[in-house]
Design an enzyme around this catalytic site. Structure first.
Site, PDB file in Angstrom:
ATOM      1  N   ARG A  46      -2.724  -1.770   1.019  1.00 30.22           N
ATOM      2  CA  ARG A  46      -2.250  -0.872   0.635  1.00 30.22           C
ATOM      3  C   ARG A  46      -0.613  -0.579  -0.226  1.00 30.22           C
ATOM      4  O   ARG A  46      -0.938  -2.004  -0.431  1.00 30.22           O
ATOM      5  CB  ARG A  46      -1.599   0.174   2.373  1.00 30.22           C
ATOM      6  CG  ARG A  46      -1.287  -1.232   2.802  1.00 30.22           C
ATOM      7  CD  ARG A  46       0.339  -0.849   3.317  1.00 30.22           C
ATOM      8  NE  ARG A  46       1.127  -0.135   3.224  1.00 30.22           N
ATOM      9  CZ  ARG A  46       2.301  -0.830   2.553  1.00 30.22           C
ATOM     10  NH1 ARG A  46       2.092  -2.034   3.017  1.00 30.22           N
ATOM     11  NH2 ARG A  46       2.774  -0.305   2.569  1.00 30.22           N
ATOM     12  N   GLY A  47      -0.601   0.730   0.051  1.00 36.38           N
ATOM     13  CA  GLY A  47       1.064   0.307  -0.912  1.00 36.38           C
ATOM     14  C   GLY A  47       0.470   0.829  -2.303  1.00 36.38           C
ATOM     15  O   GLY A  47      -0.370   0.028  -3.242  1.00 36.38           O
ATOM     16  N   ALA A  48       0.878   1.936  -3.770  1.00 33.56           N
ATOM     17  CA  ALA A  48       0.113   2.332  -4.626  1.00 33.56           C
ATOM     18  C   ALA A  48       0.113   1.049  -5.504  1.00 33.56           C
ATOM     19  O   ALA A  48      -1.082   1.641  -6.067  1.00 33.56           O
ATOM     20  CB  ALA A  48       1.136   3.437  -5.044  1.00 33.56           C
ATOM     21  N   ARG A  88      -8.174   6.792  -1.385  1.00 33.83           N
ATOM     22  CA  ARG A  88      -6.985   7.789  -0.882  1.00 33.83           C
ATOM     23  C   ARG A  88      -6.229   8.689  -2.087  1.00 33.83           C
ATOM     24  O   ARG A  88      -6.738   8.227  -3.173  1.00 33.83           O
ATOM     25  CB  ARG A  88      -6.093   6.669  -0.173  1.00 33.83           C
ATOM     26  CG  ARG A  88      -6.678   5.930   0.621  1.00 33.83           C
ATOM     27  CD  ARG A  88      -5.154   5.095   0.844  1.00 33.83           C
ATOM     28  NE  ARG A  88      -4.089   5.947   1.942  1.00 33.83           N
ATOM     29  CZ  ARG A  88      -3.108   4.789   2.175  1.00 33.83           C
ATOM     30  NH1 ARG A  88      -2.821   4.304   1.576  1.00 33.83           N
ATOM     31  NH2 ARG A  88      -1.916   5.762   2.581  1.00 33.83           N
ATOM     32  N   GLN A 197       5.133   0.358   8.777  1.00 38.23           N
ATOM     33  CA  GLN A 197       5.235  -0.995   7.964  1.00 38.23           C
ATOM     34  C   GLN A 197       6.681  -1.105   7.990  1.00 38.23           C
ATOM     35  O   GLN A 197       6.221  -2.229   6.668  1.00 38.23           O
ATOM     36  CB  GLN A 197       4.951   0.241   6.326  1.00 38.23           C
ATOM     37  CG  GLN A 197       3.043   1.109   5.884  1.00 38.23           C
ATOM     38  CD  GLN A 197       3.050   2.017   6.717  1.00 38.23           C
ATOM     39  OE1 GLN A 197       3.590   2.727   7.986  1.00 38.23           O
ATOM     40  NE2 GLN A 197       1.956   2.657   6.577  1.00 38.23           N
ATOM     41  N   ASP A 238       4.912   7.589  -4.538  1.00 37.66           N
ATOM     42  CA  ASP A 238       3.396   6.747  -4.089  1.00 37.66           C
ATOM     43  C   ASP A 238       3.229   7.864  -6.115  1.00 37.66           C
ATOM     44  O   ASP A 238       1.906   7.304  -7.057  1.00 37.66           O
ATOM     45  CB  ASP A 238       2.993   7.308  -3.472  1.00 37.66           C
ATOM     46  CG  ASP A 238       2.531   6.254  -2.503  1.00 37.66           C
ATOM     47  OD1 ASP A 238       3.423   5.993  -2.060  1.00 37.66           O
ATOM     48  OD2 ASP A 238       1.728   5.433  -1.855  1.00 37.66           O
ATOM     49  N   ASN A 248       6.674   9.482  -1.813  1.00 35.48           N
ATOM     50  CA  ASN A 248       5.899   8.356  -0.403  1.00 35.48           C
ATOM     51  C   ASN A 248       6.420   9.306   0.356  1.00 35.48           C
ATOM     52  O   ASN A 248       6.039   9.930   1.475  1.00 35.48           O
ATOM     53  CB  ASN A 248       7.383   8.054  -1.126  1.00 35.48           C
ATOM     54  CG  ASN A 248       7.807   7.038  -0.772  1.00 35.48           C
ATOM     55  OD1 ASN A 248       6.661   5.538  -1.334  1.00 35.48           O
ATOM     56  ND2 ASN A 248       8.517   5.751   0.030  1.00 35.48           N
ATOM     57  N   LYS A 249       5.983   7.504   1.575  1.00 36.12           N
ATOM     58  CA  LYS A 249       5.896   7.556   2.654  1.00 36.12           C
ATOM     59  C   LYS A 249       6.505   8.884   3.285  1.00 36.12           C
ATOM     60  O   LYS A 249       7.461   8.812   3.127  1.00 36.12           O
ATOM     61  CB  LYS A 249       6.189   5.781   3.682  1.00 36.12           C
ATOM     62  CG  LYS A 249       5.844   6.251   4.677  1.00 36.12           C
ATOM     63  CD  LYS A 249       4.652   6.430   5.099  1.00 36.12           C
ATOM     64  CE  LYS A 249       3.794   5.635   4.319  1.00 36.12           C
ATOM     65  NZ  LYS A 249       1.862   6.193   4.843  1.00 36.12           N
TER      66      LYS A 249
HETATM   67  O1  MRU Z   1      -0.122   4.189   3.541  1.00 35.96           O
HETATM   68  P1  MRU Z   1       0.786   3.661   2.340  1.00 35.96           P
HETATM   69  O2  MRU Z   1       1.275   2.538   3.099  1.00 35.96           O
HETATM   70  O3  MRU Z   1      -0.200   2.569   1.291  1.00 35.96           O
HETATM   71  O4  MRU Z   1       1.928   4.039   2.149  1.00 35.96           O
HETATM   72  C1  MRU Z   1       3.067   2.165   0.821  1.00 35.96           C
HETATM   73  C2  MRU Z   1       4.055   3.499   0.714  1.00 35.96           C
HETATM   74  O5  MRU Z   1       4.529   5.064   1.103  1.00 35.96           O
HETATM   75  C3  MRU Z   1       4.870   2.937  -0.674  1.00 35.96           C
HETATM   76  O6  MRU Z   1       6.511   3.545  -0.147  1.00 35.96           O
HETATM   77  C4  MRU Z   1       5.096   2.954  -1.761  1.00 35.96           C
HETATM   78  O7  MRU Z   1       3.191   3.076  -2.057  1.00 35.96           O
HETATM   79  C5  MRU Z   1       5.679   2.834  -3.137  1.00 35.96           C
HETATM   80  S1  MRU Z   1       6.291   0.984  -2.886  1.00 35.96           S
HETATM   81  C6  MRU Z   1       5.076   0.237  -4.245  1.00 35.96           C
END
Ligand code: MRU
Length: 345
Positions: A46-48, A88, A197, A238, A248-249
């Site tokens: 996970r993570g962009a 996603r 997370q 993201d 973002n999250k």
């Molecule tokens: O749903 P996730 O855990 O993939 O969400 C990730 C985030 O929101 C991060 O803050 C985002 O990907 C940027 S950090 C590399």
């Protein structure tokens, strides 16, 4: 040195299963496009930026297996890239990486390369993408750390370290570099509901690096800010639209509003791969809705479970990138940044 979260195997890609952290460090071998889509959707990976790297590596490895069987076609590469891209919807980095992967395959086919040579070109491109993410993370850390005052308490949200990027991180890279430089920073990491997370992954990464960290429930941020305990907020993103609005999250927008109300600078940290120049504003960013099962409740109650929200550009003090810190007006600054990774092809 960032922790290891992804690697090649003989026939696939090994990923550190993030759903098992911090209790167990379990590596899972992914050998098909379908398995990589599942790993991305279930947040094993996970993570962009890391989604983009994992998708590129998965595509390259599966292409290699198909080439060995004499069954690698341009149509298959196109369909597999589309399937991975749509695993996603919110993070945009994966679109950049898969466009580059597809373009690499097309130029190999156009020069009449064999299936094996096409697969090799895909693997080379995936390696290059991963290395570029690593380099961009370091550059974000170096640029962002310049804005961190000595002894600062930094509030961050979700997980933005190696587990989200395959490199040092985005917001986390700024923290790691500030720590490395001896600035004596400490971190408040939000739990990050509903999948935690922050409490599971950020706390794990920061503890490994020896960065002093306190974990709070998301709703404790306001009282800590009111008590004057937070000096700055840094989160990842993201997808950042052409006007600087940043997805973002879920919960990031609330933190930005709170930071504004308390006069605390709120920064986004992101590589060029996270900018989407084709979207005029955050209103156009697709927001992933997650399964109701992630938010257990009483039978019969409905659940609203968006994974992300959009922070309007006017709440963002600066965007820390691998090409320096962008300031408002963001439209101009983002245009000057260039179209990111597509330009490095
Ligand atoms: O749903 P996730 O855990 O993939 O969400 C990730 C985030 O929101 C991060 O803050 C985002 O990907 C940027 S950090 C590399």
């Amino acid at each position: 040195m960032p922790i290891s979260v992804i690697d090649w195997t003989q026939d696939g890609v090994n990923i550190l299963d993030q759903t098992r952290l911090p209790d167990e460090e379990v590596w899972v071998e992914v050998r098909t496009v379908e398995a990589m889509v599942e790993a991305i959707q279930s947040l094993r990976v996970r993570g962009a930026p890391l989604i983009g790297v994992a998708a590129a590596m998965g595509l390259a490895q599966t292409a290699g297996l198909r080439a060995a069987e004499g069954d690698l076609t341009r149509e298959w590469v196109e369909a597999a890239a589309k399937e991975l891209e749509h695993a996603r919807p919110t993070a945009v980095d994966v679109k950049w990486t898969l466009t580059r992967m597809y373009d690499a395959a097309v130029s190999a086919y156009e020069s009449k390369a064999s299936g094996d040579a096409v697969a090799e070109a895909l693997r080379d491109m995936a390696e290059r993408i991963w290395q570029e993410e690593i380099d961009m993370c370091r550059a974000i850390g170096d640029a962002g750390a310049e804005l961190v005052p000595s002894g600062a308490t930094i509030l961050t949200h979700c997980n933005t370290g190696a587990l989200a990027t395959g490199g040092l991180g985005t917001a986390a890279a700024v923290i790691f570099v500030a720590h490395e430089r001896g600035l004596g920073v400490d971190v408040v990491a939000t739990e990050t509901r509903p999948l935690r997370q922050g409490a599971r992954l950020t706390a794990w990464e920061l503890a490994k690096a020896g960065v002093p960290t306190r974990v709070i429930v998301d709703s404790a941020a306001a009282s800590l800010m009111a008590a004057g305990e937070i000096d700055l907020v840094i989160t990842g993103a993201d997808r950042i639209a052409a006007n600087g609005d940043a997805a973002n999250k879920i919960g990031t927008y609330a933190l930005a509003v709170l930071a504004k109300a308390h006069g605390i600078p709120f920064y986004i940290a992101a590589p060029r791969s996270t900018f989407d120049h084709d979207l005029a504003s955050g209103d156009e960013i697709p927001i992933e809705q997650r399964a109701a099962t992630e938010l257990p409740t009483a039978p019969g109650a409905e659940v609203y479970n968006p994974a992300f929200d959009v922070t309007p550009a006017e709440l963002i003090e600066g965007i820390m990138t691998d090409r320096g810190v962008l300031r408002a007006p963001y439209g101009e600054a983002i245009r000057a940044l260039g179209r990111g990774m597509s330009e490095t092809r």
